[in-house]
Design an enzyme around this catalytic site. Structure first.
Site, PDB file in Angstrom:
ATOM      1  N   CYS A  16       0.829  -1.210   0.000  1.00 20.16           N
ATOM      2  CA  CYS A  16       0.000   0.000   0.000  1.00 20.16           C
ATOM      3  C   CYS A  16       0.868   1.266   0.000  1.00 20.16           C
ATOM      4  CB  CYS A  16      -0.931  -0.008   1.206  1.00 20.16           C
ATOM      5  SG  CYS A  16      -1.812   1.533   1.446  1.00 20.16           S
ATOM      6  N   LYS A  45      -1.936   7.487  -5.368  1.00 24.64           N
ATOM      7  CA  LYS A  45      -2.759   8.660  -5.045  1.00 24.64           C
ATOM      8  C   LYS A  45      -1.982   9.956  -5.238  1.00 24.64           C
ATOM      9  CE  LYS A  45      -5.219   6.030  -5.044  1.00 24.64           C
ATOM     10  NZ  LYS A  45      -5.255   4.572  -5.101  1.00 24.64           N
ATOM     11  N   GLY A  64      -7.283  -5.003 -18.404  1.00 27.39           N
ATOM     12  CA  GLY A  64      -8.080  -5.077 -17.181  1.00 27.39           C
ATOM     13  C   GLY A  64      -8.617  -3.712 -16.810  1.00 27.39           C
ATOM     14  N   GLY A 118     -10.250  -2.635 -14.181  1.00 32.45           N
ATOM     15  CA  GLY A 118     -10.642  -2.601 -12.765  1.00 32.45           C
ATOM     16  C   GLY A 118      -9.996  -1.415 -12.069  1.00 32.45           C
ATOM     17  N   ILE A 156      -6.976  -0.873 -10.632  1.00 31.60           N
ATOM     18  CA  ILE A 156      -5.615  -0.454 -10.985  1.00 31.60           C
ATOM     19  C   ILE A 156      -5.565   0.077 -12.412  1.00 31.60           C
ATOM     20  CG2 ILE A 156      -3.228  -1.264 -11.331  1.00 31.60           C
ATOM     21  CD1 ILE A 156      -3.640  -3.139  -8.937  1.00 31.60           C
ATOM     22  N   GLU A 193     -11.000  -4.609 -21.511  1.00 34.43           N
ATOM     23  CA  GLU A 193     -11.672  -5.283 -20.385  1.00 34.43           C
ATOM     24  C   GLU A 193     -12.423  -6.498 -20.926  1.00 34.43           C
ATOM     25  OE1 GLU A 193     -12.111  -5.277 -16.962  1.00 34.43           O
ATOM     26  OE2 GLU A 193     -13.534  -6.871 -17.421  1.00 34.43           O
ATOM     27  N   GLY A 249      -6.174  -8.292 -11.607  1.00 36.04           N
ATOM     28  CA  GLY A 249      -6.501  -8.813 -10.285  1.00 36.04           C
ATOM     29  C   GLY A 249      -5.245  -9.182  -9.516  1.00 36.04           C
ATOM     30  N   ALA A 278      -6.852  -2.100   1.848  1.00 39.31           N
ATOM     31  CA  ALA A 278      -6.006  -1.798   3.005  1.00 39.31           C
ATOM     32  C   ALA A 278      -6.832  -1.610   4.279  1.00 39.31           C
ATOM     33  CB  ALA A 278      -5.185  -0.539   2.716  1.00 39.31           C
ATOM     34  N   HIS A 305     -24.252  23.688   3.902  1.00 41.24           N
ATOM     35  CA  HIS A 305     -24.532  24.179   2.549  1.00 41.24           C
ATOM     36  C   HIS A 305     -23.498  25.231   2.181  1.00 41.24           C
ATOM     37  CE1 HIS A 305     -26.865  25.289  -0.952  1.00 41.24           C
ATOM     38  NE2 HIS A 305     -26.710  26.559  -0.609  1.00 41.24           N
TER      39      HIS A 305
HETATM   40  P1  NAD Z   1      -9.640  -5.760 -10.359  1.00 43.24           P
HETATM   41  O1  NAD Z   1     -10.229  -7.027  -9.913  1.00 43.24           O
HETATM   42  O2  NAD Z   1     -10.120  -4.477  -9.782  1.00 43.24           O
HETATM   43  O3  NAD Z   1      -9.800  -5.606 -11.942  1.00 43.24           O
HETATM   44  C1  NAD Z   1      -9.329  -6.552 -12.826  1.00 43.24           C
HETATM   45  C2  NAD Z   1     -10.120  -6.409 -14.109  1.00 43.24           C
HETATM   46  O4  NAD Z   1      -9.468  -7.171 -15.107  1.00 43.24           O
HETATM   47  C3  NAD Z   1     -11.535  -6.920 -13.999  1.00 43.24           C
HETATM   48  O5  NAD Z   1     -12.405  -5.943 -14.518  1.00 43.24           O
HETATM   49  C4  NAD Z   1     -11.510  -8.202 -14.863  1.00 43.24           C
HETATM   50  O6  NAD Z   1     -12.749  -8.457 -15.471  1.00 43.24           O
HETATM   51  C5  NAD Z   1     -10.438  -7.866 -15.865  1.00 43.24           C
HETATM   52  N1  NAD Z   1      -9.744  -8.993 -16.462  1.00 43.24           N
HETATM   53  C6  NAD Z   1      -9.357 -10.155 -15.878  1.00 43.24           C
HETATM   54  N2  NAD Z   1      -8.683 -10.931 -16.755  1.00 43.24           N
HETATM   55  C7  NAD Z   1      -8.623 -10.239 -17.920  1.00 43.24           C
HETATM   56  C8  NAD Z   1      -8.043 -10.494 -19.200  1.00 43.24           C
HETATM   57  N3  NAD Z   1      -7.372 -11.610 -19.446  1.00 43.24           N
HETATM   58  N4  NAD Z   1      -8.185  -9.557 -20.174  1.00 43.24           N
HETATM   59  C9  NAD Z   1      -8.867  -8.403 -19.928  1.00 43.24           C
HETATM   60  N5  NAD Z   1      -9.421  -8.107 -18.731  1.00 43.24           N
HETATM   61  C10 NAD Z   1      -9.291  -9.014 -17.737  1.00 43.24           C
HETATM   62  O7  NAD Z   1      -8.054  -5.935 -10.180  1.00 43.24           O
HETATM   63  P2  NAD Z   1      -6.854  -4.888 -10.225  1.00 43.24           P
HETATM   64  O8  NAD Z   1      -7.264  -3.638 -10.910  1.00 43.24           O
HETATM   65  O9  NAD Z   1      -5.685  -5.657 -10.711  1.00 43.24           O
HETATM   66  O10 NAD Z   1      -6.649  -4.572  -8.694  1.00 43.24           O
HETATM   67  C11 NAD Z   1      -6.432  -5.633  -7.784  1.00 43.24           C
HETATM   68  C12 NAD Z   1      -7.032  -5.337  -6.464  1.00 43.24           C
HETATM   69  O11 NAD Z   1      -6.241  -4.343  -5.815  1.00 43.24           O
HETATM   70  C13 NAD Z   1      -8.423  -4.745  -6.519  1.00 43.24           C
HETATM   71  O12 NAD Z   1      -9.428  -5.716  -6.610  1.00 43.24           O
HETATM   72  C14 NAD Z   1      -8.487  -4.014  -5.219  1.00 43.24           C
HETATM   73  O13 NAD Z   1      -8.859  -4.936  -4.229  1.00 43.24           O
HETATM   74  C15 NAD Z   1      -7.074  -3.571  -4.996  1.00 43.24           C
HETATM   75  N6  NAD Z   1      -6.900  -2.149  -5.368  1.00 43.24           N
HETATM   76  C16 NAD Z   1      -7.663  -1.220  -4.718  1.00 43.24           C
HETATM   77  C17 NAD Z   1      -7.541   0.113  -5.033  1.00 43.24           C
HETATM   78  C18 NAD Z   1      -8.372   1.127  -4.299  1.00 43.24           C
HETATM   79  O14 NAD Z   1      -8.874   0.802  -3.220  1.00 43.24           O
HETATM   80  N7  NAD Z   1      -8.574   2.310  -4.848  1.00 43.24           N
HETATM   81  C19 NAD Z   1      -6.685   0.521  -6.035  1.00 43.24           C
HETATM   82  C20 NAD Z   1      -5.931  -0.445  -6.687  1.00 43.24           C
HETATM   83  C21 NAD Z   1      -6.057  -1.765  -6.337  1.00 43.24           C
END
Ligand code: NAD
Length: 473
Positions: free
Chosen positions: A44, A53, A182, A184, A186, A205, A273, A322, A446
């Site tokens: 983290c 961040k 991906g 998600g 990150i 994605e 992920g 975290a 407000h």
């Molecule tokens: P994630 O699970 O958030 O996203 C992974 C994405 O990749 C998903 O949308 C999935 O459908 C996609 N995916 C999987 N395999 C794929 C492929 N072969 N081709 C294309 N897309 C594919 O994972 P992440 O972004 O790697 O982050 C990991 C974890 O780290 C998160 O789940 C979260 O728990 C943590 N994280 C949190 C924060 C935060 O709190 N702001 C920030 C970064 C990471």
């Protein structure tokens, strides 16, 4: 022996591990905290939440200075001094991890820079950073080893052009083009950083929408803004293969409808992920058991199937966040101290620090639909918020999920600038079993975006001040 005289070890000094170690020390226990880094902080602080961040703050500034054109202020294009930007980010990390080092010393936590292996349920063999080894025995051991980026076999190439989140945060250069695999947390956070710095970013994605865990109405405003910021967002698409061509990475992108296209990118970020770091040497010499996805199995006190060993954070399961790890760490320590505790939160907030931010907690609409639960959803669009208009960010949305019988708030979702800060009110409402009326009657300052939470509750009763709904005849 009283519980506060226990001698405990914490393996891994991320937000879970150091929170556990510090509380254990505060409760009077003798604590050893083991981690390969110089100071506590874990992924983290060193390679995750904190450096990302710092960079997202810079990205937001760049984007906002662009938007300022709409307000009659025309800034010149930013000149980016990458070395200084990197050093800003690195100083942020140093300040925070150094601070944790000081806090460890003040609490008399024995911090050992090294790696731990189990000799049995209560003995660790620690290989220190200088290569020396030491075996230490404890009353209890807490595993807080976290997680690492998942790897896709088809995307394994040994070149610095292929990055995981750690590589992307190093910010070696500002590539001309970047493929993000991906969509998600990150992928969208770091993809936004690179796009703001001037990289042409394409996000691929595999599922039908970005941020699959979030409700679609919360993702929509972000998706729309990212469509402008990014070069492309390819949904229902995977990367079939990558090839290093020396001057770039040729990626074969395969869509679900059969469409295949090849494109060359300067760099590729794989963010599909994370996996638990549960392959701890010697773990098989304990009674700890792993679940199907490699997560360490624990009960509500975070105790593993070996009574001397506890485990917390990413290594025990989703959500890999975290703040969940820190709370689990504190619960585990209290359980070890003999307090009557359990980790049973009603709401764990999730925040994606993009622009706009997406945040939610408690029940989501998708989950309610999947579980066939009867909920009322009260939505307040930010287009009706004075504060949102003053900052020219009317695309946000705040919604409450409310139990129609008890009128209890079960879930909160927010998309918009600053949603990550605002979601804390939702968590408190859910944890305190607030009713929609409690939220509606709580006087909010407000003009602030926080009023949208109060007004969502008013929407539930059909009496929102800033939205007119004609009465049905
Ligand atoms: P994630 O699970 O958030 O996203 C992974 C994405 O990749 C998903 O949308 C999935 O459908 C996609 N995916 C999987 N395999 C794929 C492929 N072969 N081709 C294309 N897309 C594919 O994972 P992440 O972004 O790697 O982050 C990991 C974890 O780290 C998160 O789940 C979260 O728990 C943590 N994280 C949190 C924060 C935060 O709190 N702001 C920030 C970064 C990471």
């Amino acid at each position: 022996m009283t519980d506060s005289n226990l001698n405990i070890a914490v393996v891994g000094a991320g937000p879970g591990g150091y929170a556990a170690a510090f509380l254990a020390a505060d409760l009077g226990m003798s604590v050893t905290l083991i981690d390969p880094e110089l100071n506590p902080g874990g992924v983290c602080l060193y390679r995750g939440c904190i450096p990302s961040k710092a960079l997202l703050h810079v990205a937001k500034l760049i984007e906002e200075s662009e938007q300022a054109k709409n307000w009659g202020i025309d800034f010149a294009a930013p000149k980016i001094d990458l070395a200084r930007l990197r050093s800003f980010k690195e100083n942020v990390v140093k300040k925070l991890t150094g601070g944790l080092g000081v806090l460890s010393k003040q609490r008399k936590v024995k911090y050992v820079q090294g790696r731990a292996a189990f000799e049995n349920s209560t003995t660790l063999r620690i290989t220190k950073s200088d290569g020396s080894q030491e075996s230490l025995t404890f009353d209890r051991i807490i595993i807080a080893t976290g997680s690492r980026p998942a790897i896709v076999p088809a995307l394994k190439l040994d070149t610095p052009r292929m990055m995981d989140s750690t590589g992307a945060l190093n910010l070696d250069d500002i590539p001309g083009s970047l493929l993000v695999v991906g969509g998600g947390y990150i992928g969208l956070e770091l993809g936004s950083v690179y796009a703001a710095l001037g990289t042409r970013v394409t996000v691929v994605e595999m599922l039908a929408g970005l941020l699959p865990g979030a409700d679609r109405d919360l993702v929509l405003p972000l998706h729309k803004r990212l469509e402008k910021l990014l070069d492309g967002i390819l949904l229902n698409t995977t990367v079939a293969s990558v090839k290093d061509e020396g001057t770039g990475i040729r990626a074969t992108l395969r869509a679900q409808d059969g469409n295949v296209q090849e494109k060359v990118f300067d760099r590729v970020l794989v963010s599909v992920g994370r996996k638990p770091n549960s392959e701890i040497p010697g773990l098989e010499k304990t009674g700890v058991t792993l679940g199907p996805k490699g997560f360490i199995q624990v009960n509500k006190q975070l105790q593993t199937t070996d009574s001397s060993v506890y485990a917390i954070g990413d290594v025990v399961g989703e959500p890999m966040l975290a703040h969940k790890a820190s709370h689990e760490g504190r619960t585990a320590v209290e359980a070890i101290a003999g307090h009557k505790v359990a980790f049973e939160p009603n709401a764990i907030p999730a925040v994606v620090f993009t622009d706009p931010e997406v945040a939610w907690c408690g029940l989501t609409e998708t989950q309610a639909q999947n579980e066939n639960r009867d909920v009322k959803v009260a939505k307040f669009p930010w287009a009706a918020s004075g504060r949102a208009i003053t900052i020219d960010r009317p695309e946000g949305l705040t919604k409450l999920l409310i139990d129609p019988q008890t009128e209890r708030v079960l879930g909160v979702g927010i998309v918009g600038a600053g949603a990550g800060e605002m979601i804390a009110e939702g968590v408190l409402a859910i944890e305190m079993a607030a009713l929609a009326k409690d939220v509606a009657l709580t006087i909010h300052p407000h003009p602030t975006l926080s009023e949208t939470v109060m007004e969502s509750a008013e929407v539930f009763f059909g009496t929102s001040t800033d939205i007119y709904r004609p009465k049905r005849a």
